[in-house]
Structure formats: structure tokens, C-alpha cells
Design an enzyme around this catalytic site. Structure first.
Site, PDB file in Angstrom:
ATOM      1  CE  LYS A 197       8.582 -43.271  14.137  1.00  0.00           C
ATOM      2  NZ  LYS A 197       9.349 -44.421  13.565  1.00  0.00           N
ATOM      3  CD  GLU A 203       4.131 -32.740   3.661  1.00  0.00           C
ATOM      4  OE1 GLU A 203       4.452 -33.159   2.544  1.00  0.00           O
ATOM      5  OE2 GLU A 203       4.777 -32.997   4.706  1.00  0.00           O
ATOM      6  N   GLY A 258       6.024 -45.901   9.313  1.00  0.00           N
ATOM      7  CA  GLY A 258       4.838 -45.063   9.153  1.00  0.00           C
ATOM      8  C   GLY A 258       3.638 -45.781   8.596  1.00  0.00           C
ATOM      9  NE  ARG A 259       5.999 -48.898   3.529  1.00  0.00           N
ATOM     10  CZ  ARG A 259       7.167 -48.268   3.669  1.00  0.00           C
ATOM     11  NH1 ARG A 259       7.189 -47.018   4.072  1.00  0.00           N
ATOM     12  NH2 ARG A 259       8.308 -48.890   3.409  1.00  0.00           N
ATOM     13  CD  GLU A 344       5.888 -44.572   1.771  1.00  0.00           C
ATOM     14  OE1 GLU A 344       5.455 -43.517   1.275  1.00  0.00           O
ATOM     15  OE2 GLU A 344       5.849 -44.809   2.997  1.00  0.00           O
ATOM     16  CG  HIS A 375     -22.185 -47.556 -12.951  1.00  0.00           C
ATOM     17  ND1 HIS A 375     -23.210 -47.772 -13.857  1.00  0.00           N
ATOM     18  CD2 HIS A 375     -22.466 -48.351 -11.890  1.00  0.00           C
ATOM     19  CE1 HIS A 375     -24.077 -48.641 -13.351  1.00  0.00           C
ATOM     20  NE2 HIS A 375     -23.640 -49.010 -12.152  1.00  0.00           N
ATOM     21  CE  LYS A 495       8.634 -36.985   4.064  1.00  0.00           C
ATOM     22  NZ  LYS A 495       8.788 -37.735   5.336  1.00  0.00           N
TER      23      LYS A 495
END
Length: 530
Positions: A197, A203, A258-259, A344, A375, A495
Site C-alpha cells: 500500500k 521486505e 492488510g489481512r 493479528e 500422521h 518493524k
């Protein structure tokens, strides 16, 4: 408001819990032959079976009274009216507007139209790289909500993929993530989407700059950047400086968290992967669930019911872990997406009034697709010492049908939820001929609560319903716990510290204010830099 735990609704639940917590699911089912019919909800072809939760009619009534006390319907109205319910950032919460169809804001419909036109050009071969060749690969560069949701959805809808276009996702700052993709790609036929955004995410921008250098090593002329990079962003100045043409920047509003951003231009890689018509169906499925959530009363409301069960398990049965087990290989990334969505959003210890809470908030979320998890960690679920609440997700039909597979998969899903609920007593083990010395090892306590969600099939529409179901569950839990589900200050702290440490690691500055452990680790790590 006063302390949540001091409200009459909470106190009534606490008294009730002392009575029902010792009861076993075997007993609850034996007492009520109609339990499945009474503890199942359906919206369209989406089924929610919570009969294996450790609740009865009284539990549900008291939980709904708690929801009424928290004014869950009033909070829905505030969100829909555009109030700044994300009060710490002074922002509205509008992700539902992104998928509202003809009722979406003009700016949302305009971006969707641009996304559709862009997808048509890529799929139709009109959009070409610097050498004039068709685009064969798309790489989404993002992290967090700009990666997890789109990556999950593109994987979930693998059966709908465009046959001549491969979509990849790179998120990690570790160079191994990007390098392992670039080595398999052709710069002349690769398109990058930079999903950020602000266009400042460390990153994402680090990966984007490296990808840009990789492209220009082959193209040489910097004008090639405009043919191989587009962005989902609002920072036109930064995208232009990078070399991305303004018409190839797809914006979204600041009321899109964001999420919750899959439904915005952040979903562009999904639209490219499966075609814009299928992306539109994803939006339509979410909108369908929105309308159900907004209008259904408490006793028939699927997201509210999921939230109430989650609160009951966390706060009154002391289940501090939540397992998500999709019996679908295509949904294998769903637990990862839900980890961000739930933890979050509600992994917080300060309520809306600035008070430290005196109750548990979001449980630790984790999961794997069935049957893989059976398993590895299901042993702990069956005979471990912790209570773990579980969601099982099953498909009526397989998205990749092969003879004999799906019926066996469904049999395992149903068997696991049943075994977790009812277990096996020592008497049943003996009756099965188990040697007496082994009876303690072959006894399973059961009474592990679970919900089973059944989708008729995995399509763009039903996937939209499923994601929206969990989004609204998160919203309801935030209301019930009196939390702001839409900020993430813990993420921001990390951050800030990382940006402070990076120059110290590079040897560009000294930071004597760092703690002794961090200083020692930096000194140790710097010896490897040369």
C-alpha cells in the site's frame, strides 16, 4: 464499559460452565437424540455442524445473551456506516464494500474494471514483455496480508487456473525465496506485481529492487520496467520513481486492512491465476456471506455462532489452542492465512477502553490439511494433556476427482472428529480384545470439542463464503472481547526495531543502547559478513 468479566452475562456463563464442563460429549449425545439436528446451521449449501462442541441449549442461550450485551448488531451497523471503529488509527473498516457488487463505491468498481481489463490483456496476449513475447509467469511480491490471502486463494482454486499462465508468490526477505523463483524464470516473459500500500514495506521493496535488477540485466533499457512491473499501491510518487507507469498502479483505500485486503487490488494475482470472472465469483461468495451475517438473527447466524463457540472454548473450557484441519489439499494454506487473520486481529491484551484484560483472548491457531496431520500431531489431540478445539473442513465433492480417493478422505475426516469427541474407554478396549497390559495405552479420553464445516465443493463462490465466514467470526470475537481487531501495533514495533538494527549489522553505526544479548549476537554475526 466496566470489566467484561464482571457483567451479569459473563458471570452467568461462569456459573453454567462449572456445571457443564465436567460432562462428556458421550453423555450430551445420549441425553439428546436430536442433537445433530438442533446444533447444525446451514446457509445455502454451506453446513456448520457444532454438535460435537461441549455445549447445550442453555450454553448457547447464555452466549447469545453475552453477544446482545456486547451489542454485536450495533457494531455491525457502525462498521457498515463507515464509522472509524479502528479507533487507534482513526480508520473505518470497509472490506465488505470491496465485494458489494453493484452497491460497491464508485472507486472500488473503477479499480475492479481496470483489473478486469488488465487481466484480459495479459490472458489475451496483448500485454507483452520488452522482447515482444507473451507473459507466461507472474510473480507477486508482497508480505503479510499482501501475500497470505492471495497465495492461499490462488492455491485453493488450482482447479480453475489459466492453462498458459503460472503465478508465483515471494514474500520472505531471505534471498532464498526470491532466488529460487528467479532461477526458473525467463525475464522476457515474467511480470511482477509489487503489492504494498505504502510502497515502503522493507521486505517487499527489497525483493522488488532485486527483481528489477534481474530484469534490467537482461533488458538493459530501463523502459522495460514499465512492461514487467505493476503495483497494488497508493503511493504514485514512489511507484513512478521505481519505473511503474501510473496507469499500471491499482490503488485501494486506507479503510482496507492488510489481512482483509484479498478482495481489493491485492487480489490481482488471484484474478490473473484463475481469470477475472472467477475472481468476481470469489467476491460474490463473500458478499453472499456478508448479507447472511448482516441479517440473520443470533440463533441462525453462522459467523456469530463460530465466535461464541470460540469464546466458550477459550474463556470457559480453557482451550488455548485452535486447530484448523481442512480435508482438502487445495486448502492447505488456509490455516496459515487464518493465523494472520485471527491472531493479528485479536491477539491483544488491551481492550478498547485502554484497560488490560483479565481474560484470555485469541488462542494460538495452527493446522495442517488432512490426512497429513493424522500422521504427525493428531496423537497429541487424542491422548495429550491439553484441550484443543478443532475445526474440520470437508468438501462434498473433490476439485480433482480420482476414483477411490475422496470417499476415503471424507471417511478419515469424519473418523477423526468422532474419535476426538467420543474416544475409547478401557471397557471398550478390553471388549476389543486388547491385552490388559496395553489397555491404558489404548484408552482415549475423547471430549475434545470440534466443529465441522462442509462445503458442497471448492469453487470461487464457496471459497469466498468460507473466508468471509472466518472474517466475520474475527469481527464478532473482537466485539465480544471488547478489542480493536483492526490495528496491529505489535507488528509495527518489530518493524521499527528491525530498521534500527539493520545499519548496525552492516557496520554503518554503533548502537550502545541495545541490550547486551542483541549486541553480542550482532558482534557474532558480523564475523560472517565478509
Amino acid at each position: 464499559m466496566g470489566r467484561l468479566t464482571e457483567t451479569p452475562a459473563w458471570q452467568a456463563l461462569a456459573r453454567h460452565a462449572s456445571n457443564i464442563a465436567p460432562r462428556h460429549l458421550r453423555e450430551l449425545f445420549a441425553d439428546n437424540p436430536q442433537r445433530f439436528e438442533q446444533l447444525t446451521l446451514q446457509h445455502g449449501r454451506l453446513l456448520l455442524d457444532f454438535s460435537k462442541q461441549r455445549v447445550d441449549a442453555t450454553t448457547l442461550q447464555l452466549l447469545r445473551e453475552l453477544a446482545a450485551t456486547a451489542d454485536w448488531q450495533g457494531w455491525i451497523a457502525r462498521m457498515r456506516d463507515g464509522e472509524a471503529i479502528n479507533h487507534t488509527e482513526r480508520r473505518a473498516v470497509g472490506h465488505c464494500r470491496l465485494r458489494a457488487g453493484n452497491d460497491a463505491p464508485d472507486e472500488v468498481r473503477a479499480v475492479l474494471q481496470r483489473m478486469e481489463d488488465f487481466c484480459d490483456r495479459v490472458h489475451g496476449g496483448q500485454w507483452r514483455g520488452f522482447s515482444g513475447e507473451r507473459i507466461t509467469d507472474v510473480v507477486n511480491l508482497g508480505i503479510g496480508g499482501s501475500d497470505l490471502g492471495p497465495r492461499m486463494a490462488a492455491q485453493a482454486l488450482a482447479a480453475y487456473r489459466q492453462p498458459d499462465l503460472r503465478v508465483h508468490f515471494v514474500a520472505n526477505l531471505d534471498s532464498a525465496d526470491l532466488a529460487s523463483e528467479l532461477v526458473r524464470l525467463n525475464p522476457r516473459t515474467t511480470l511482477f506485481i509489487v503489492a504494498s500500500k505504502t510502497f515502503t514495506t522493507l521486505e517487499t521493496l527489497t525483493n522488488a529492487r532485486t527483481a528489477r535488477d534481474w530484469l534490467l540485466h537482461a533488458a538493459i533499457d530501463e523502459s522495460a520496467v514499465a512492461r514487467h512491473f505493476v503495483a497494488a499501491s497508493t503511493n504514485l510518487e514512489a511507484t513512478a520513481a521505481f519505473g511503474i507507469a501510473p496507469e499500471n498502479v491499482f490503488p485501494f483505500a486506507d479503510w482496507v486492512g492488510g489481512r482483509f485486503s484479498l478482495w481489493s487490488s491485492i487480489g490481482l494475482p488471484v484474478a490473473l491465476a484463475v481469470g477475472f470472472r472467477n475472481f468476481a465469483q470469489l467476491l460474490a461468495g463473500a458478499h453472499d456471506l456478508d448479507e447472511h451475517f448482516f441479517s440473520a438473527p443470533a440463533e441462525r447466524n453462522l459467523p456469530l455462532t463460530l465466535a461464541l463457540l470460540g469464546l466458550w472454548n477459550s474463556n470457559f473450557l480453557d482451550a488455548h489452542s485452535q486447530g484448523i484441519f481442512p480435508y482438502s489439499h487445495s486448502l492447505r494454506l488456509l490455516p496459515t492465512h487464518l493465523q494472520q487473520l485471527e491472531m493479528e486481529s485479536n491477539g491483544k491484551r488491551v481492550d478498547r477502553d485502554g484497560q488490560f484484560v483479565d481474560y484470555s483472548t485469541n488462542p494460538v491457531l495452527w493446522g495442517e490439511p488432512g490426512t497429513n496431520g493424522q500422521h504427525s500431531f493428531f496423537q497429541l489431540l487424542h491422548q495429550g494433556s491439553e484441550l484443543v478445539a478443532c475445526d474440520f473442513i470437508a468438501l462434498g465433492r473433490s476439485d480433482f476427482p480420482l476414483p477411490g480417493h475422496h470417499s476415503n478422505l471424507l471417511a478419515n475426516c469424519l473418523a477423526q472428529s468422532s474419535a476426538l469427541a467420543f474416544g475409547q474407554t478401557a471397557e471398550e478396549a478390553r471388549a476389543a480384545g486388547i491385552d490388559e497390559a496395553l489397555v491404558p495405552y489404548r484408552t482415549f479420553p475423547g471430549n475434545q470439542p470440534s466443529t465441522t464445516i462442509v462445503l458442497p465443493e471448492l469453487s470461487p463462490f464457496t471459497l469466498g463464503q468460507l473466508i468471509a465466514l472466518y472474517e466475520h467470526k474475527v469481527f464478532c470475537l473482537g466485539v465480544l472481547w471488547n478489542l480493536n481487531s483492526f490495528d496491529q501495533w505489535g507488528v509495527e514495533l518489530g518493524k521499527q526495531l528491525a530498521s534500527r538494527l539493520a545499519p548496525t549489522l552492516r557496520g554503518e553505526r554503533q548502537d550502545e543502547e541495545l541490550d547486551a544479548s542483541t549486541r553480542g549476537l550482532i558482534a557474532h554475526l558480523r564475523q560472517f559478513r565478509n
